[in-house]
Design a protein around this motif. Structure first.
Motif, short mmCIF file in Angstrom:
data_model
loop_
_atom_site.label_atom_id
_atom_site.label_comp_id
_atom_site.label_asym_id
_atom_site.label_seq_id
_atom_site.Cartn_x
_atom_site.Cartn_y
_atom_site.Cartn_z
N LEU A 102 0.86 -1.19 0.00
CA LEU A 102 0.00 0.00 0.00
C LEU A 102 0.88 1.23 0.00
CD1 LEU A 102 -2.53 1.71 0.37
CD2 LEU A 102 -2.49 1.12 2.81
N GLU A 103 0.91 1.93 -1.11
CA GLU A 103 1.75 3.13 -1.28
C GLU A 103 1.10 4.02 -2.33
OE1 GLU A 103 3.83 6.05 -1.32
OE2 GLU A 103 4.92 4.60 -0.07
N ASP A 104 0.81 5.28 -1.99
CA ASP A 104 0.10 6.14 -2.93
C ASP A 104 1.01 6.77 -3.97
OD1 ASP A 104 1.20 7.70 -0.82
OD2 ASP A 104 -0.09 9.38 -1.37
N GLU A 105 2.30 6.84 -3.72
CA GLU A 105 3.22 7.40 -4.71
C GLU A 105 3.65 6.30 -5.67
OE1 GLU A 105 6.36 9.97 -3.43
OE2 GLU A 105 5.34 10.42 -1.53
N SER A 106 3.26 6.44 -6.93
CA SER A 106 3.44 5.37 -7.90
C SER A 106 4.91 5.01 -8.12
CB SER A 106 2.80 5.74 -9.24
OG SER A 106 3.36 6.92 -9.76
N ASP B 51 2.05 2.18 3.81
CA ASP B 51 2.55 3.54 3.94
C ASP B 51 1.68 4.26 4.98
OD1 ASP B 51 4.12 5.78 3.34
OD2 ASP B 51 2.63 6.52 1.92
N ILE B 52 2.27 5.18 5.73
CA ILE B 52 1.51 5.88 6.77
C ILE B 52 0.74 7.05 6.19
CG2 ILE B 52 1.72 7.32 8.84
CD1 ILE B 52 4.04 5.55 9.74
N ILE C 105 2.75 -7.27 9.36
CA ILE C 105 2.54 -5.89 8.90
C ILE C 105 3.81 -5.06 9.12
CG2 ILE C 105 1.24 -3.75 9.23
CD1 ILE C 105 -1.14 -5.42 10.08
N ILE C 106 4.25 -4.40 8.04
CA ILE C 106 5.38 -3.48 8.10
C ILE C 106 4.88 -2.09 7.72
CG2 ILE C 106 7.65 -2.88 7.14
CD1 ILE C 106 8.04 -5.83 6.45
N MET C 107 5.15 -1.10 8.57
CA MET C 107 4.77 0.28 8.27
C MET C 107 5.90 0.96 7.49
SD MET C 107 1.83 0.21 9.73
CE MET C 107 1.30 1.91 9.50
N LEU C 108 5.53 1.74 6.48
CA LEU C 108 6.48 2.51 5.68
C LEU C 108 6.26 3.99 5.98
CD1 LEU C 108 6.00 0.77 2.21
CD2 LEU C 108 7.71 0.23 3.95
#
Length: 228
Positions: free
Chosen positions: A7-11, A53-54, A77-80
Motif C-alpha cells: 500500500l503506497e500512494d506514490e506510484s 505507507d503511513i 505488517i510493516i509500516m512505511l
C-alpha cells in the motif's frame, strides 16, 4: 504462493518496491489507498505480509493497520514512513504493526525485513507439535495460540514468537539483543526499540495490571525476564 500487499500512494515508490519484491520471488498485490488495500486483502485472504505507507489520502496507514488487526492477527505488517519521529514508530507498532521501515530504504533492507516476517508468519516452516504449559498460560506451538486461564488471547505472529521465547526460557533474564536475535533474526536491520514496544503491547494483553507486571518483568539496563 508468497503473497505480499504493498500500500503506497506514490506510484514511483510503489513501483520500486514491487519490482524488488517480485525479483525476490514474491507475488505482489498493489494498492494506492487504504480503502483499496482493505478490499484487496478481502479478495486475497492468503496474503501473508502487508507493507503499509503511513501518509495516505483518505484513511491513513495507522487506521488500515488497526482495521486489519480486528480480523487478522496472523498477517505480518510493516509500516512505511518518510518520517523518522519516535512517536510514528511507536504508534505504528502499538496499532498492531510488526515492524517499520523509514524511507529512504535499500532494496536489500526491505527484502530482508519481508523475508524475516514471512518466515515468522509461517510461510516457510512446518509447525511444531507440542504445548508449553506454565499456569495460567498454555502455549500451543502446533496451532500457534496462547490461552490464559482457558481463555484464548489473540496474538500477532511477533507477539507469539516473543511469548514462545519467554516460555522456553522461564526465569532467565534475556537481553534486548538476545530477544531481537531470537524473534527477528540475526540479520535484522532494525532498532532495539522494537523489542520494547512489542513487549509493551504484549503486556497489555497478558498482564492483570500493566502498571505492575508480574509475568514479563523488566531487568533494568539489560532486558526482560519471564517471571516464573
Amino acid at each position: 504462493m508468497k503473497k505480499v500487499l504493498v500500500l503506497e500512494d506514490e506510484s514511483s515508490i510503489r513501483s520500486f518496491i514491487v519490482i524488488n519484491l517480485r525479483r525476490a520471488g514474491y507475488d505482489v498485490i498493489e494498492a494506492e489507498t487504504g480503502e483499496d488495500a482493505l478490499e484487496r486483502l478481502k479478495e486475497n485472504p492468503d496474503t501473508r505480509v502487508a507493507l503499509l505507507d503511513i501518509m495516505l489520502p483518505g484513511i491513513d496507514g495507522f487506521e488500515v493497520c488497526r482495521r486489519i488487526r480486528v480480523t487478522n492477527s496472523k498477517i505480518g505488517i510493516i509500516m512505511l514512513s518518510a518520517r523518522s519521529q519516535e512517536m510514528d514508530k511507536v504508534t505504528g507498532l502499538m496499532t498492531g504493526a510488526d515492524d517499520y521501515v523509514t524511507k529512504p530504504f535499500s532494496p536489500a533492507e526491505l527484502t530482508a525485513r519481508v523475508d524475516a516476517l514471512f518466515r515468522r508468519a509461517g510461510g516457510e516452516s512446518a509447525p511444531e507439535s507440542n504445548v508449553i504449559r506454565q499456569d495460567p498460560f498454555l502455549l500451543n506451538t502446533r496451532n500457534r495460540t496462547l490461552e490464559k486461564n482457558g481463555q484464548r488471547i489473540k496474538l500477532t505472529q511477533v507477539e507469539y514468537s516473543i511469548m514462545k521465547t519467554f516460555m522456553e526460557n522461564p526465569g532467565k533474564a534475556l537481553s534486548r539483543e538476545e530477544i531481537l536475535d531470537m524473534v527477528w533474526g540475526r540479520d535484522y536491520f532494525g532498532e532495539l526499540k522494537i523489542v520494547d514496544v512489542n513487549i509493551r503491547r504484549l503486556r497489555l494483553k497478558i498482564e492483570d495490571n500493566v502498571q505492575n507486571p508480574v509475568y514479563i518483568t523488566t531487568v533494568w539496563g539489560y532486558g526482560y525476564k519471564w517471571g516464573f
